[in-house]
Design a protein around this motif. Sequence first.
Motif, PDB file in Angstrom:
ATOM      1  N   ALA A  68       0.840  -1.191   0.000  1.00  0.00           N
ATOM      2  CA  ALA A  68       0.000   0.000   0.000  1.00  0.00           C
ATOM      3  C   ALA A  68       0.880   1.247   0.000  1.00  0.00           C
ATOM      4  O   ALA A  68       1.848   1.335   0.771  1.00  0.00           O
ATOM      5  CB  ALA A  68      -0.919  -0.007   1.222  1.00  0.00           C
ATOM      6  N   GLY A  69       0.549   2.184  -0.870  1.00  0.00           N
ATOM      7  CA  GLY A  69       1.318   3.418  -0.971  1.00  0.00           C
ATOM      8  C   GLY A  69       2.369   3.396  -2.067  1.00  0.00           C
ATOM      9  O   GLY A  69       2.916   4.448  -2.425  1.00  0.00           O
ATOM     10  N   ASP A  70       2.691   2.206  -2.618  1.00  0.00           N
ATOM     11  CA  ASP A  70       3.653   2.129  -3.719  1.00  0.00           C
ATOM     12  C   ASP A  70       3.051   2.769  -4.979  1.00  0.00           C
ATOM     13  O   ASP A  70       1.832   2.784  -5.173  1.00  0.00           O
ATOM     14  CB  ASP A  70       4.033   0.682  -4.018  1.00  0.00           C
ATOM     15  N   ILE A  71       3.930   3.274  -5.828  1.00  0.00           N
ATOM     16  CA  ILE A  71       3.501   3.986  -7.037  1.00  0.00           C
ATOM     17  C   ILE A  71       3.315   3.007  -8.198  1.00  0.00           C
ATOM     18  O   ILE A  71       4.150   2.132  -8.438  1.00  0.00           O
ATOM     19  CB  ILE A  71       4.519   5.067  -7.426  1.00  0.00           C
ATOM     20  N   VAL A  72       2.191   3.176  -8.927  1.00  0.00           N
ATOM     21  CA  VAL A  72       1.911   2.419 -10.146  1.00  0.00           C
ATOM     22  C   VAL A  72       1.815   3.415 -11.302  1.00  0.00           C
ATOM     23  O   VAL A  72       1.135   4.446 -11.184  1.00  0.00           O
ATOM     24  CB  VAL A  72       0.609   1.617 -10.027  1.00  0.00           C
TER      25      VAL A  72
END
Length: 426
Positions: free
Chosen positions: A411-415
């Motif tokens: 959660a919070g990682d960039i896509v």
Amino acid sequence: MFIDYVAVYLKAGNGGNGLVAYRREKYVPMGGPSGGDGGNGADIIMEVDEGLRTLMDFRFQRHFKASHGENGMNSNMHGKNSAPLVLKVPPGTIVKNKESGETLADLVEHGQQAVIAKGGRGGRGNSRFATSRNPAPDFAENGEPGEELEITLELKMMADVGIVGFPSVGKSTLLGTVSKAKPKTGDYHFTTLQPNLGVVSSKDGRTFVMADMPGLIEGASEGTGLGLQFLRHIERTKVLVHVVDISETDGRDAVEDYLTIRREMGLYNEELLNLPEVIALNKVELIDHDPEIIKHFTDGIDSSSDIVEISAATGENLDELLYKVADLLEVQPVVKEEIETESRVIYRHEKDPDHFVITRDDDGAYVLSGQSIERLFMMTDFNREAAVRRFARQMRTMGIDDALRERGIKAGDIVRILGGEFEFVE
């Protein structure tokens, strides 16, 4: 100027955006959604025009952008579809994807068409998303982007008869003598730098189209000299006239010249060796029809093809040559090219449009790519919360969320998709 190969950039029209709107009539309380769909973007179509002989029209304009579809309107009014952009090409044009080399269309008959770049579908208005659970959706689709690609156009001339031979053996002189064509002639190599067409009529009334091809030299099958330009055009001919300088001026060897030409044709495409041919021994006036020289040539080539001793300069025996060529044309089977089949005019998409790929950028962000997810991304209006939620649901349905978790996303990682980015939320 004769142009037979060009690279062109195409951008089909984008679809128009769907509209978010609601009915607001005075006596219709709580009116429902009324946003109309966007119109479809324009396709880019290639069409054969038999009046064209070269790709000259593409020499100075090599970028083509088709018009976009009209946006949807209120009262469920559909945006206008854009008319296709039709580009005219001469018969014998092959369209290829520049990046992959894949053949997209082989255009040979007058009026034949092929869609090369597909216009985008119009986005759906909010009235199209109304359900019993959500009777007043507050989102709509953006229009689908039109296809964008670089292509190459390759012209193979449509002639009944092709004149082949080494440079300066008299090919252009022969064409100029038997037709009204006015090809450039001269006593130096590569006088002919481009194919020349001429309509030929024999004295018994038979007519056919003859083409004088650029001269061929050893190594032509690998692109040496004008070889590939020459070989490309003879693929569509039905009969060959192989001109040999039997006088062996310039220190040439007539037998070796003939065998070299045949060898290079076979290296380029073995089917060329099956084309019927007439061997024209030119410049016989310079050897006084010496039978020993003629016999040395015929023994050296070991060919069953008809041989005619001619003089393109004086016109000697040209009628006999034309009779033999016309006879060969008459016995050739009439083969209609299979232009309607997928192997001749085709338009391909990815075999699995739902396929997607996950990679990582240098900064650790997860990058999504694939036909369907990119199309979905471009058709989503991220300014509307409902449209964002719909996008997230569709990603889950496609299995992208699970695939990202398998790659270790938190959660919070960039896509990232097509340069846009968002945070992954559980």
